[in-house]
Design an enzyme around this catalytic site. Structure first.
Site, PDB file in Angstrom:
ATOM      1  CB  SER A  12      -0.922  -0.006   1.223  1.00  0.00           C
ATOM      2  OG  SER A  12      -0.157   0.191   2.390  1.00  0.00           O
ATOM      3  CE  LYS A  13      -3.228   3.877  -1.876  1.00  0.00           C
ATOM      4  NZ  LYS A  13      -3.221   2.417  -1.620  1.00  0.00           N
ATOM      5  NE  ARG A  14       0.875   0.149   6.024  1.00  0.00           N
ATOM      6  CZ  ARG A  14       1.643  -0.821   6.518  1.00  0.00           C
ATOM      7  NH1 ARG A  14       2.831  -0.516   6.998  1.00  0.00           N
ATOM      8  NH2 ARG A  14       1.226  -2.054   6.524  1.00  0.00           N
ATOM      9  CG  HIS A  15       4.307  -1.025   2.094  1.00  0.00           C
ATOM     10  ND1 HIS A  15       2.997  -1.422   2.063  1.00  0.00           N
ATOM     11  CD2 HIS A  15       4.812  -1.482   3.260  1.00  0.00           C
ATOM     12  CE1 HIS A  15       2.721  -2.111   3.158  1.00  0.00           C
ATOM     13  NE2 HIS A  15       3.796  -2.155   3.909  1.00  0.00           N
ATOM     14  N   GLY A  16       5.664   3.113  -0.041  1.00  0.00           N
ATOM     15  CA  GLY A  16       6.369   3.813  -1.104  1.00  0.00           C
ATOM     16  C   GLY A  16       5.608   3.723  -2.412  1.00  0.00           C
TER      17      GLY A  16
END
Length: 487
Positions: free
Chosen positions: A253-257
RNA sequence: GGCCCCAUGGUCUAGAGGCCUAGGACACCACUCUUUCAAGGUGGUAACCCGGGUUCGAAUCCCGGUGGGGUCACCA
């Protein structure tokens, strides 16, 4: 094999995710391999989450990756329209059929009531299933509820016993106890179909032969099979591809880049590299090999070699793959693709960008030293702009030495004396000076590089000199001497 | 928690009972090439989740554990 027709069916709520991109890629490769069609279907039945620009984003991403579609947005075909919001009459017809045959019924429970009952079930440790309470409502009862202004949904009458088996091309036979299924909603109160229902109606209507989708849909499949059966339709083949996970083994997800393909493009990754990397996550070729063009993949791709296990996305390998393509792609291609990044960085003047011949030589010199297009503006900077600062560590090492000023001044004179400023001549001049002084090559070359580029790394020094030109070299050498004296 | 799926180095994977002393790739380390940094070349460290079976023989088959993931909406 029956005529292959596959589809990718994104919901226009955001961007094309790398996981989605890989699923689409598998579908596309499968279609092309078998000479079938690849269809793009827009699943826009959730009008609350719909985003106007999302469809264009998807299409741009596909085009960038090199994936084309035979039917879909902008490409009419015999099974259109390709937006579910324009296919409502089809779902309504199917609903009527189900209602008439007793396979479905109206349910008047409100979303709030259902949520409350689910909550309670969870509290009591029971599975949160719908209790079928509206299944046997009489016509009179239904009228009464309608009179109260309740907008019903339509639910399928799911079988209460027996087993539904999914024959999956990747996972094998997977059985689900029908007792675990409940009477799920097929038509929402706003008149739009739910995912499972629309999916079945459309896959059948569009003559989809193989449903290739992400693993997370495996548990939806028994529900869909029940719908196929209730509607008296033939089943397509199913193939559930494993998920792509983040390094922490959770859903990417977004928090993984970077997770969507637009971001990869903007970060300077090449579509060839992304495609190559992604296809190797979950699929392996029959021969040991790392690099594949799209054409080669079309020839080689085979659902039978898709892995069953979720794959962790590894940005290091992705970056390595990109570096490989940066080195292997035709020079002209890299230059073309680097230009937008140079324009964006704004550090190279328009005139310099238009000097395509020199730009090509500069990029040729640095291209195997960068891993993404986004690194190019910085890597070429000193070819186009004055050196205003020197690498700190490098200066300590190369500018602080005894006699370095005199050495650089002498080198400068030698270069100044050259009538032809060529690779051979400059190197010859330097070799001579090195020999005269009994120095190691590095003793002269390192400080010179630092003077000319401000850095301790880069292409071969004489290549840099030629690219810079005599005047620049002399000027930068003088500036460096001035700098050293000033310290 | 119920249901479902999965399980080979840190990561991606090859492997469909003997070809396995478990192969390749990324990353890492060393060496090499070299004016630097890369790239390249060579070599190296590192894995069959555990326990039971079946079999002459199991990474491969079966069962059980454990671990991870997915899913349980009027979202797709």
């Amino acid at each position: 094999m029956t005529h292959v027709r596959v589809r990718f069916a994104p919901s226009p709520t955001g961007y094309l995710h790398v996981g989605g991109a890989r699923t689409a890629l598998f579908n596309w490769l499968f279609a092309r391999h078998h000479g079938g069609q690849f269809i793009l279907r827009i699943e826009d039945t959730d009008r609350a989450r719909l985003k106007e620009e999302a469809i264009d984003n998807f299409l741009n991403s596909f085009t960038w990756l090199g994936i084309d579609w035979d039917e879909g947005p902008g490409k009419d075909g015999p099974y259109g329209p390709y937006h579910q919001s324009e296919r409502i009459d089809l779902y309504q017809t199917a609903t009527k059929k189900l209602l008439a045959s007793g396979h479905a019924y109206y349910c008047f429970c409100t979303a709030e009531e259902l949520e409350e009952r689910r909550e309670q079930a969870r509290r009591e440790g029971r599975p949160p299933r719908y209790d079928s309470r509206c299944r046997d409502l009489s016509a009179a009862e239904q009228e009464q509820l309608r009179a109260k202004g309740r907008q019903p949904v339509v639910r399928i009458k799911a079988p209460e016993e027996g087993v539904t088996v999914v024959n999956d091309l990747i996972k094998g036979d997977v059985s689900f106890d029908n007792s675990t299924l409940d009477d799920f909603v097929i038509m929402k109160s706003d008149g739009f179909p739910t995912y499972n229902f629309a999916c079945v109606v459309d896959d059948s209507e569009m003559q989809i032969s193989h449903v290739i989708r992400a693993d997370e849909h495996l548990s939806n499949t028994p529900k869909q099979i029940i719908l196929y059966q209730a509607l008296g339709l033939d089943l397509p083949q199913f193939a559930h591809v494993p998920m792509i996970l983040a390094p922490d083994r959770t859903k990417l997800s977004k928090r993984h880049g970077a997770t969507n393909v637009e971001e990869y493009r903007d970060k300077g990754f090449l579509p060839e590299a992304l495609v190559n990397y992604l296809v190797l996550l979950g699929w392996s070729p029959s021969e040991e090999r790392e690099f594949f063009t799209l054409d080669e993949l079309v020839r080689e791709f085979d659902l039978g070699r898709v892995s069953k296990t979720a794959a962790v996305y590894d940005n290091e390998k992705m970056t390595w793959m990109n570096g490989h393509y940066l080195r292997e792609l035709p020079l002209e291609t890299i230059v073309e693709r680097a230009i937008p990044f140079l324009e964006q960085a704004g550090t190279v003047s328009r005139a310099d960008l238009d000097d395509r011949e020199r730009l090509t030589r500069v990029i040729s010199a640095i291209r195997e030293r960068v891993k993404t297009l986004a690194e190019i503006p910085d890597a070429v900077d000193y070819f186009y702009n004055e050196v205003t600062e020197y690498d700190e560590k490098g200066a300590k090492k190369h500018f602080a030495k005894e006699g370095v000023v005199e050495l650089l001044e002498t080198a400068r004179e030698r270069l100044a004396g050259l009538t032809e400023f060529t690779l051979e001549n400059t190197e010859e001049a330097y070799r001579q000076l090195i020999e005269e002084r009994g120095l190691s090559g590095g003793a002269l070359i390192h400080p010179t590089r630092l003077a000319l580029t401000g850095r301790t790394w880069g292409p071969g020094l004489f290549e840099v000199m030629i690219l810079l030109g005599k005047e620049q070299c002399l000027q930068r050498l003088a500036a460096a001497v001035h700098h050293i004296k000033g310290n």
